[in-house]
Scaffold this motif. Sequence first.
Motif, PDB file in Angstrom:
ATOM      1  N   LEU A  72       0.820  -1.213   0.000  1.00  0.00           N
ATOM      2  CA  LEU A  72       0.000   0.000   0.000  1.00  0.00           C
ATOM      3  C   LEU A  72       0.859   1.272   0.000  1.00  0.00           C
ATOM      4  O   LEU A  72       0.397   2.339  -0.395  1.00  0.00           O
ATOM      5  CB  LEU A  72      -0.972  -0.013   1.186  1.00  0.00           C
ATOM      6  N   GLU A  73       2.098   1.127   0.414  1.00  0.00           N
ATOM      7  CA  GLU A  73       3.022   2.259   0.337  1.00  0.00           C
ATOM      8  C   GLU A  73       3.175   2.708  -1.121  1.00  0.00           C
ATOM      9  O   GLU A  73       3.160   3.896  -1.430  1.00  0.00           O
ATOM     10  CB  GLU A  73       4.383   1.773   0.830  1.00  0.00           C
ATOM     11  N   MET A  74       3.332   1.719  -1.992  1.00  0.00           N
ATOM     12  CA  MET A  74       3.445   2.013  -3.430  1.00  0.00           C
ATOM     13  C   MET A  74       2.183   2.701  -3.923  1.00  0.00           C
ATOM     14  O   MET A  74       2.240   3.649  -4.695  1.00  0.00           O
ATOM     15  CB  MET A  74       3.662   0.732  -4.241  1.00  0.00           C
ATOM     16  N   ASN A  76       0.095   4.575  -2.233  1.00  0.00           N
ATOM     17  CA  ASN A  76       0.038   5.960  -1.756  1.00  0.00           C
ATOM     18  C   ASN A  76       1.023   6.873  -2.484  1.00  0.00           C
ATOM     19  O   ASN A  76       0.802   8.068  -2.589  1.00  0.00           O
ATOM     20  CB  ASN A  76       0.268   6.004  -0.242  1.00  0.00           C
ATOM     21  N   SER A  77       2.113   6.279  -2.980  1.00  0.00           N
ATOM     22  CA  SER A  77       3.091   7.105  -3.700  1.00  0.00           C
ATOM     23  C   SER A  77       2.585   7.475  -5.105  1.00  0.00           C
ATOM     24  O   SER A  77       3.105   8.386  -5.732  1.00  0.00           O
ATOM     25  CB  SER A  77       4.428   6.363  -3.804  1.00  0.00           C
ATOM     26  N   LEU A  78       1.565   6.770  -5.592  1.00  0.00           N
ATOM     27  CA  LEU A  78       1.114   6.974  -6.979  1.00  0.00           C
ATOM     28  C   LEU A  78      -0.191   7.748  -7.096  1.00  0.00           C
ATOM     29  O   LEU A  78      -0.470   8.347  -8.133  1.00  0.00           O
ATOM     30  CB  LEU A  78       0.909   5.603  -7.659  1.00  0.00           C
ATOM     31  N   VAL A  79      -1.031   7.704  -6.034  1.00  0.00           N
ATOM     32  CA  VAL A  79      -2.379   8.263  -6.166  1.00  0.00           C
ATOM     33  C   VAL A  79      -2.635   9.378  -5.165  1.00  0.00           C
ATOM     34  O   VAL A  79      -2.027   9.433  -4.097  1.00  0.00           O
ATOM     35  CB  VAL A  79      -3.466   7.169  -6.044  1.00  0.00           C
ATOM     36  N   GLU A  80      -3.580  10.264  -5.539  1.00  0.00           N
ATOM     37  CA  GLU A  80      -3.900  11.421  -4.711  1.00  0.00           C
ATOM     38  C   GLU A  80      -4.563  11.012  -3.409  1.00  0.00           C
ATOM     39  O   GLU A  80      -4.190  11.461  -2.339  1.00  0.00           O
ATOM     40  CB  GLU A  80      -4.843  12.355  -5.488  1.00  0.00           C
ATOM     41  N   ILE A 121      -4.702   0.803 -11.030  1.00  0.00           N
ATOM     42  CA  ILE A 121      -3.726   0.110 -10.185  1.00  0.00           C
ATOM     43  C   ILE A 121      -4.279  -1.223  -9.702  1.00  0.00           C
ATOM     44  O   ILE A 121      -5.459  -1.354  -9.406  1.00  0.00           O
ATOM     45  CB  ILE A 121      -3.355   0.978  -8.965  1.00  0.00           C
ATOM     46  N   ARG A 122      -3.348  -2.200  -9.620  1.00  0.00           N
ATOM     47  CA  ARG A 122      -3.756  -3.523  -9.147  1.00  0.00           C
ATOM     48  C   ARG A 122      -2.601  -4.159  -8.398  1.00  0.00           C
ATOM     49  O   ARG A 122      -1.439  -3.919  -8.727  1.00  0.00           O
ATOM     50  CB  ARG A 122      -4.152  -4.321 -10.386  1.00  0.00           C
ATOM     51  N   MET A 123      -2.961  -4.963  -7.374  1.00  0.00           N
ATOM     52  CA  MET A 123      -1.950  -5.718  -6.643  1.00  0.00           C
ATOM     53  C   MET A 123      -2.158  -7.191  -7.003  1.00  0.00           C
ATOM     54  O   MET A 123      -3.129  -7.801  -6.561  1.00  0.00           O
ATOM     55  CB  MET A 123      -2.115  -5.516  -5.133  1.00  0.00           C
ATOM     56  N   PRO A 124      -1.286  -7.759  -7.849  1.00  0.00           N
ATOM     57  CA  PRO A 124      -1.510  -9.146  -8.267  1.00  0.00           C
ATOM     58  C   PRO A 124      -1.269 -10.141  -7.136  1.00  0.00           C
ATOM     59  O   PRO A 124      -0.433  -9.892  -6.262  1.00  0.00           O
ATOM     60  CB  PRO A 124      -0.513  -9.346  -9.405  1.00  0.00           C
ATOM     61  N   SER A 125      -1.985 -11.263  -7.165  1.00  0.00           N
ATOM     62  CA  SER A 125      -1.795 -12.299  -6.137  1.00  0.00           C
ATOM     63  C   SER A 125      -0.779 -13.344  -6.578  1.00  0.00           C
ATOM     64  O   SER A 125      -0.293 -14.105  -5.756  1.00  0.00           O
ATOM     65  CB  SER A 125      -3.126 -12.976  -5.807  1.00  0.00           C
ATOM     66  N   ASN A 137      11.460  -3.341  -6.319  1.00  0.00           N
ATOM     67  CA  ASN A 137      11.109  -2.249  -5.409  1.00  0.00           C
ATOM     68  C   ASN A 137      10.579  -1.040  -6.182  1.00  0.00           C
ATOM     69  O   ASN A 137      10.874   0.100  -5.866  1.00  0.00           O
ATOM     70  CB  ASN A 137      12.324  -1.888  -4.542  1.00  0.00           C
ATOM     71  N   LEU A 138       9.811  -1.369  -7.222  1.00  0.00           N
ATOM     72  CA  LEU A 138       9.241  -0.335  -8.098  1.00  0.00           C
ATOM     73  C   LEU A 138       7.842  -0.772  -8.539  1.00  0.00           C
ATOM     74  O   LEU A 138       7.608  -1.971  -8.722  1.00  0.00           O
ATOM     75  CB  LEU A 138      10.084  -0.202  -9.375  1.00  0.00           C
ATOM     76  N   PRO A 139       6.933   0.174  -8.746  1.00  0.00           N
ATOM     77  CA  PRO A 139       5.664  -0.203  -9.376  1.00  0.00           C
ATOM     78  C   PRO A 139       5.939  -0.591 -10.830  1.00  0.00           C
ATOM     79  O   PRO A 139       6.797   0.013 -11.485  1.00  0.00           O
ATOM     80  CB  PRO A 139       4.837   1.082  -9.300  1.00  0.00           C
ATOM     81  N   ILE A 140       5.245  -1.619 -11.304  1.00  0.00           N
ATOM     82  CA  ILE A 140       5.493  -2.112 -12.666  1.00  0.00           C
ATOM     83  C   ILE A 140       4.249  -1.898 -13.542  1.00  0.00           C
ATOM     84  O   ILE A 140       3.181  -2.435 -13.251  1.00  0.00           O
ATOM     85  CB  ILE A 140       5.892  -3.609 -12.638  1.00  0.00           C
TER      86      ILE A 140
END
Length: 345
Positions: A72-74, A76-80, A121-125, A137-140
């Motif tokens: 979730l840190e990622m 928060n770094s990408l969205v308002e 945005i999506r967090m894959p399982s 350590n980067l959003p892809i």
Amino acid sequence: MKSKYADLKLNVDINKIKEASICIKKGKIVLFPTETVYGIGANALEKKAVDKIFKAKGRASDNPLIVHICNLEMLNSLVEEVGEIEKKLINKFWPGPLTIIFNRKECVPNNVTAGLNTVGIRMPSNKIANKLIELANLPIAAPSANISGRPSGTKIEDIIEELDGKVDYILDSGMVDIGVESTVIRVIKNKVHILRPGKITVQDIEDLGINVIIEKQIMEECSSKEKVMSPGMKYRHYAPNTKCLLVYSEDENKMIEEINKQIENIGNVLVLGRTSHLDKYNTNNKLDMGESLEDISKNIFTLLRKVDKYKVSLVIIEGVKKEGLGLAIMNRLIRACEHNYIEIN
Ligand code: AMP
Ligand code: MG
């Protein structure tokens, strides 16, 4: 093979995922598995790296990419801002096949979002996808792995010909779990709008006490000039070169009867049908879609890639009820058939 390749089918070698993550860090592009379909990924914060994805796929620059994250840190770094409904959806469905559209921060390059002020945005399982993002350590940023317009890649054998040499690294973990791309949603005025149906269904979201609106463009034709909420919907997608016809009736006998009528009229036909229906069709050209909606969702893109080999005049595809995962299947099939659709009451 021209691209660097790692076979993770039997043994997930973490060192190979590490090598691929170094590629991402260096601004290269990696073909990797997710639970939905394979993706072609790049550092979502580096415009030049993301450009390589568009080039490899031949993707239109006004078709935005989904950004894949592992925490979730990622996010928060990408969205308002993350609203209350979005938080509920995240708690329930992440990691998993749900893409949520947010207002983006400045750090997200323009090409990722196709110039929109929102980002998907999506967090894959999928464990390999997750590890790749974590190690980089980067959003892809990653769209589906296929040349634009072709069916999405659900196993490497299907896409190797069109993508070998165009990506820097291939992580192969065999067949994906789900087979259709993620559900894409956007929250507007406390309601969830479904922009693209997927494994997370209308019912799954309504079960959280949230109102859901299905965008009509999901099953309709939209022109390339029309303003659509989900830009991917306006493009020709999944369609084989052979003409395809989608046939559906709630009454399966009527559906089978209609398909047999078409076979009789046209002759040289290939049918894609459910396992239990196949022996009812009066043709030798048949492909088995499987029985459950889960089977069909897993098989559909591989089957669509096979049909041109049959050299028939028409491919007839059995439809399914537009409910649950069936809505996602029908959304892909109606596009594969370029809206050539018969529904019998
Ligand atoms: P793909 O990764 O190839 O499955 O395509 C991703 C799809 O997600 C796009 O074609 C869009 O339809 C949708 N999408 C991605 N980002 C956005 C966004 N910011 N707003 C609306 N739809 C989006
Ligand atoms: Mg795609």
